[in-house]
Design an enzyme around this catalytic site. Sequence first.
Site, mmCIF file in Angstrom:
data_model
loop_
_atom_site.group_PDB
_atom_site.id
_atom_site.type_symbol
_atom_site.label_atom_id
_atom_site.label_comp_id
_atom_site.label_asym_id
_atom_site.label_seq_id
_atom_site.Cartn_x
_atom_site.Cartn_y
_atom_site.Cartn_z
ATOM 1 N N VAL A 86 0.851 -1.198 0.000
ATOM 2 C CA VAL A 86 0.000 0.000 0.000
ATOM 3 C C VAL A 86 0.887 1.249 0.000
ATOM 4 O O VAL A 86 1.707 1.439 0.901
ATOM 5 C CB VAL A 86 -0.943 0.004 1.225
ATOM 6 C CG1 VAL A 86 -1.779 1.279 1.242
ATOM 7 C CG2 VAL A 86 -1.836 -1.230 1.214
ATOM 8 N N LYS A 87 0.705 2.067 -1.045
ATOM 9 C CA LYS A 87 1.522 3.277 -1.194
ATOM 10 C C LYS A 87 0.767 4.458 -0.605
ATOM 11 O O LYS A 87 -0.382 4.729 -0.991
ATOM 12 C CB LYS A 87 1.814 3.486 -2.677
ATOM 13 C CG LYS A 87 3.029 4.330 -2.971
ATOM 14 C CD LYS A 87 3.309 4.275 -4.473
ATOM 15 C CE LYS A 87 4.519 5.080 -4.860
ATOM 16 N NZ LYS A 87 4.664 5.131 -6.313
ATOM 17 N N LEU A 88 1.417 5.129 0.346
ATOM 18 C CA LEU A 88 0.776 6.207 1.102
ATOM 19 C C LEU A 88 1.551 7.503 0.917
ATOM 20 O O LEU A 88 2.788 7.487 0.915
ATOM 21 C CB LEU A 88 0.782 5.861 2.597
ATOM 22 C CG LEU A 88 0.072 4.567 3.002
ATOM 23 C CD1 LEU A 88 0.545 4.124 4.381
ATOM 24 C CD2 LEU A 88 -1.439 4.783 2.998
#
Length: 217
Positions: A86-88
């Site tokens: 998951v890219k935040l």
Amino acid sequence: MKFFVDTANLDQIREAQDLGVLDGVTTNPSLMAKEGITGAKNILQHYVDICNIVDGDVSAEVIATDYEGMVKEGKELAALHDQIVVKLPMIKDGIKAAKHFNDIGIKTNVTLIFSAGQALLAAKAGATYVSPFLGRLDDVSTDGLSLIAEIRQIYDNYGFETQILAASIRHTMHIIDCAKIGADVITSPLSSINGLLKHPLTDIGLEKFLADYKKGN
Ligand code: G3P
């Protein structure tokens, strides 16, 4: 050192995978739009298609910018495939979300890192990867490679396990310099990875070897 390819183009991802040196893929909303992939349903399917081509981690970026939204969206992305990271975004709620995902065993990539302080905070939150954008720093007359070196020193000082994923790579020398500094991962356009193959003396040498072989046969 891991090699990720920074694209949403399936042909390029296949080509990188076929070379046998690919460890993962990073994407972002701009790279998706470049391939004409729009709409939530198509974007989610595209992530699955990418995961089905490669063996390693595939970063999928949340669009929400609030904590609850990022957690909800991140869980949906993580449920797509076990290779999804998951890219935040590197904002306050992004850090809070990185901590949450670390606590529940979901990998994260904190993106849009432009300072050592941001990288330190992301590591404290337990991010799996941080993505410093070295090319974009170079674009504004700031030394992107120095940032990679600063983060390397800080992480080594304290034994942080967060991996430095050098992003916004523009050419082969960025890859080589990141390798010298000790970046854990580079994510690069396929052209820069293919650029590592090339040297004119290799071509000249091979041509001569083949010509000499033919003389004796
Ligand atoms: O994926 C993020 C990063 O690599 C973007 O690169 O070339 O748009 O600065 P660039």
